[in-house]
Design a protein around this motif. Structure first.
Motif, mmCIF file in Angstrom:
data_model
loop_
_atom_site.group_PDB
_atom_site.id
_atom_site.type_symbol
_atom_site.label_atom_id
_atom_site.label_comp_id
_atom_site.label_asym_id
_atom_site.label_seq_id
_atom_site.Cartn_x
_atom_site.Cartn_y
_atom_site.Cartn_z
ATOM 1 N N VAL A 150 0.816 -1.205 0.000
ATOM 2 C CA VAL A 150 0.000 0.000 0.000
ATOM 3 C C VAL A 150 0.859 1.267 0.000
ATOM 4 O O VAL A 150 0.480 2.275 -0.622
ATOM 5 N N ASP A 151 2.011 1.235 0.665
ATOM 6 C CA ASP A 151 2.851 2.434 0.695
ATOM 7 C C ASP A 151 3.423 2.765 -0.677
ATOM 8 O O ASP A 151 3.347 3.908 -1.142
ATOM 9 N N ILE A 152 4.005 1.768 -1.321
ATOM 10 C CA ILE A 152 4.552 1.987 -2.654
ATOM 11 C C ILE A 152 3.439 2.347 -3.625
ATOM 12 O O ILE A 152 3.571 3.256 -4.455
ATOM 13 N N ALA A 153 2.318 1.650 -3.535
ATOM 14 C CA ALA A 153 1.189 1.902 -4.437
ATOM 15 C C ALA A 153 0.667 3.328 -4.291
ATOM 16 O O ALA A 153 0.316 3.983 -5.278
ATOM 17 N N THR A 154 0.621 3.830 -3.062
ATOM 18 C CA THR A 154 0.133 5.192 -2.823
ATOM 19 C C THR A 154 1.037 6.220 -3.496
ATOM 20 O O THR A 154 0.556 7.175 -4.121
ATOM 21 N N CYS A 155 2.340 6.027 -3.383
ATOM 22 C CA CYS A 155 3.279 6.949 -4.032
ATOM 23 C C CYS A 155 3.125 6.920 -5.552
ATOM 24 O O CYS A 155 3.122 7.966 -6.212
ATOM 25 N N LEU A 156 2.982 5.732 -6.105
ATOM 26 C CA LEU A 156 2.823 5.604 -7.559
ATOM 27 C C LEU A 156 1.493 6.202 -8.021
ATOM 28 O O LEU A 156 1.427 6.875 -9.060
ATOM 29 N N TYR A 157 0.434 5.972 -7.257
ATOM 30 C CA TYR A 157 -0.884 6.500 -7.620
ATOM 31 C C TYR A 157 -0.871 8.031 -7.623
ATOM 32 O O TYR A 157 -1.529 8.663 -8.456
ATOM 33 N N ALA A 158 -0.106 8.625 -6.712
ATOM 34 C CA ALA A 158 -0.016 10.089 -6.664
ATOM 35 C C ALA A 158 0.498 10.642 -7.982
ATOM 36 O O ALA A 158 -0.024 11.629 -8.516
ATOM 37 N N GLY A 159 1.531 10.020 -8.531
ATOM 38 C CA GLY A 159 2.047 10.459 -9.823
ATOM 39 C C GLY A 159 1.074 10.203 -10.954
ATOM 40 O O GLY A 159 0.899 11.037 -11.851
ATOM 41 N N ALA A 172 -5.377 3.711 -21.897
ATOM 42 C CA ALA A 172 -6.074 2.552 -21.323
ATOM 43 C C ALA A 172 -5.213 1.846 -20.283
ATOM 44 O O ALA A 172 -5.713 1.401 -19.237
ATOM 45 N N GLU A 173 -3.894 1.754 -20.547
ATOM 46 C CA GLU A 173 -3.011 1.053 -19.625
ATOM 47 C C GLU A 173 -2.997 1.708 -18.248
ATOM 48 O O GLU A 173 -2.863 1.029 -17.221
ATOM 49 N N SER A 174 -3.170 3.027 -18.211
ATOM 50 C CA SER A 174 -3.158 3.720 -16.929
ATOM 51 C C SER A 174 -4.356 3.336 -16.060
ATOM 52 O O SER A 174 -4.247 3.269 -14.834
ATOM 53 N N PHE A 175 -5.490 3.071 -16.691
ATOM 54 C CA PHE A 175 -6.650 2.626 -15.923
ATOM 55 C C PHE A 175 -6.403 1.235 -15.337
ATOM 56 O O PHE A 175 -6.795 0.941 -14.196
ATOM 57 N N ARG A 176 -5.729 0.382 -16.111
ATOM 58 C CA ARG A 176 -5.415 -0.948 -15.603
ATOM 59 C C ARG A 176 -4.436 -0.863 -14.427
ATOM 60 O O ARG A 176 -4.575 -1.574 -13.426
ATOM 61 N N ILE A 177 -3.442 0.026 -14.563
ATOM 62 C CA ILE A 177 -2.478 0.208 -13.480
ATOM 63 C C ILE A 177 -3.165 0.786 -12.247
ATOM 64 O O ILE A 177 -2.909 0.361 -11.116
ATOM 65 N N ALA A 178 -4.063 1.755 -12.459
ATOM 66 C CA ALA A 178 -4.788 2.337 -11.332
ATOM 67 C C ALA A 178 -5.565 1.267 -10.578
ATOM 68 O O ALA A 178 -5.580 1.240 -9.334
ATOM 69 N N GLY A 179 -6.215 0.366 -11.306
ATOM 70 C CA GLY A 179 -6.948 -0.721 -10.660
ATOM 71 C C GLY A 179 -6.031 -1.597 -9.826
ATOM 72 O O GLY A 179 -6.385 -2.003 -8.705
ATOM 73 N N ARG A 180 -4.858 -1.861 -10.355
ATOM 74 C CA ARG A 180 -3.883 -2.681 -9.615
ATOM 75 C C ARG A 180 -3.453 -1.972 -8.330
ATOM 76 O O ARG A 180 -3.337 -2.606 -7.275
ATOM 77 N N LEU A 181 -3.223 -0.671 -8.401
ATOM 78 C CA LEU A 181 -2.780 0.077 -7.227
ATOM 79 C C LEU A 181 -3.889 0.183 -6.179
ATOM 80 O O LEU A 181 -3.626 0.102 -4.973
#
Length: 318
Positions: A150-159, A172-181
Motif C-alpha cells: 500500500v505504501d509503494i502503491a500510494t506513491c505511484l498512484y499520486a504520480g 487505457a493502460e493507466s486505468f489498468r495500473i490504477a486498478g492494480r494500485l
C-alpha cells in the motif's frame, strides 16, 4: 547515454549498496511519488537510500504525507551515493543544484516520460508514451520482484492521478495500473482530494484576480487561439507554489482557445511559463524554442524581463 529497458535498470539497481534518487526542481506528485516509491523498494532490498529535491521551493503540503518521507533529505544533507537516479526530470538542468551530485555518481540512471528528454544518464529509461514517470518506476519494481504494497502503491498512484489530470487524458493502460494500485490498498478518494481538490480559502481570491485579467488572442496559432493569464510576483508570493500550478487547468478550459498559457513571476522579472494544448497543437517545438520542453500537450519554459516583453515573446512566436 544508453537507451535502457526496465529490466536493464532493475539489474543496475538490484545490487547497488547505496542509491541517491533525485527529483526535479519545484517538485510535483510524479517526481516525488516516483522517487519515494523507488526509494521504498530499494530500502526494502537493503540499500542505503536518500531521496532529494532542490531546495528552491518547499515541498508542497499535500506531498509531505506520502509514505516514505523518512527517506527525504535536504539538498544540503545529500550524501551523493555512487549510484544516482533522476526521476521525472526532462533534462539535467531540471535537477538544478542536484545536477552536480548526479554527474559525480559512478553510475547514473534517468527514468522519465518527457518527449523532449534526449537522455543524460549512463542508462536512460525514457518512454514518452507513458502517462507518467510513476508507471515506468512500477515497471522497474516489477523487474526487481518487489511487492507493491500500500505504501509503494500510494506513491505511484499520486504520480498517476496528477499527471493524467485525474485520468481525463489517461491511456487505457493507466486505468489498468490504477486498478492494480487500488487493489494494493490505495484510497483513491482521500488521496485525490488531498492532491487535487484541496485549497486554502485565500486561493479563491487569487484565482478571481488572475482569471479576471485573462486575455484571449483568437488569431494565435494560425487561428486556433491562445488564452493566457498572468500571476505577478506580488500575487504569487502570497501563495504556495502548488496553488499557482492549478491555474493552468482552469485557463485551459476556455472553449475559444486551443492553447493556454500561464505566466508566473517567481521573482521580480523572472518567469516560468506553463503551456497546455487540447488536440491539435504540438507544444514541444514551442517550448523548445524558448529554452524549455515537455510533452506534446503539456510543456513549459522559463524567461526573464518585464511582463509585456515576456508575453510578447510567446505571442509573437505563435
Amino acid at each position: 547515454m544508453t537507451a535502457a529497458s526496465s529490466a536493464a535498470v532493475a539489474m543496475a539497481l538490484a545490487d547497488a549498496p547505496a542509491v541517491s534518487i533525485l527529483c526535479h526542481v519545484r517538485p510535483d506528485a510524479d517526481t516525488i511519488g516516483s522517487g519515494l516509491a523507488l526509494g521504498l523498494a530499494l530500502d526494502r532490498l537493503g540499500a542505503k537510500v536518500e531521496v532529494a529535491f532542490p531546495d528552491t521551493v518547499a515541498l508542497p503540503d499535500n506531498l509531505r504525507g506520502l509514505p516514505g518521507s523518512k527517506l527525504l533529505v535536504t539538498e544540503h544533507d545529500l550524501i551523493g551515493h555512487p549510484v544516482a537516479v533522476s526521476v521525472d526530470a526532462a533534462s539535467l538542468g531540471r535537477l538544478d543544484a542536484l545536477a552536480a551530485a548526479f554527474s559525480a555518481a559512478t553510475r547514473t540512471v534517468t527514468i522519465d516520460h518527457h518527449v523532449s528528454n534526449d537522455g543524460f544518464g549512463d542508462l536512460d529509461l525514457i518512454d514518452p508514451s507513458a502517462d507518467c514517470t510513476a508507471v515506468l518506476v512500477l515497471s522497474v519494481l516489477d523487474e526487481l520482484g518487489v511487492e507493491i504494497d500500500v505504501d509503494i502503491a500510494t506513491c505511484l498512484y499520486a504520480g498517476l492521478v496528477t499527471d493524467t489530470g485525474s485520468f481525463r487524458w489517461a491511456r487505457a493502460e493507466s486505468f489498468r495500473i490504477a486498478g492494480r494500485l487500488v487493489d494494493a490498498g490505495v484510497d483513491p478518494r482521500t488521496l485525490s482530494r488531498s492532491l487535487l481538490d484541496t485549497h486554502p480559502f485565500a486561493w479563491f481570491g487569487m484565482v478571481a484576480t488572475v482569471l479576471g485579467g485573462a486575455t484571449l488572442v483568437p488569431e494565435a496559432c494560425d487561428g486556433e487561439g491562445l488564452v493566457y493569464a498572468v500571476v505577478d510576483h506580488a500575487t504569487l508570493s502570497g501563495m504556495s507554489w502548488e496553488e499557482s500550478e492549478s491555474l493552468i487547468d482552469l485557463v485551459r478550459t476556455a472553449d475559444e482557445a486551443e492553447v493556454a498559457a500561464v505566466f508566473k513571476e517567481t521573482a521580480p522579472s523572472t518567469w516560468t511559463v506553463s503551456l497546455r494544448s487540447k488536440r491539435r497543437v504540438d507544444l514541444v517545438p514551442i517550448a523548445t524554442a524558448h529554452g524549455g520542453g515537455g510533452h506534446r500537450h503539456a510543456s513549459g519554459y522559463s524567461d526573464t524581463g518585464t511582463v509585456d516583453r515576456v508575453v510578447a515573446r510567446l505571442v509573437g512566436s505563435l
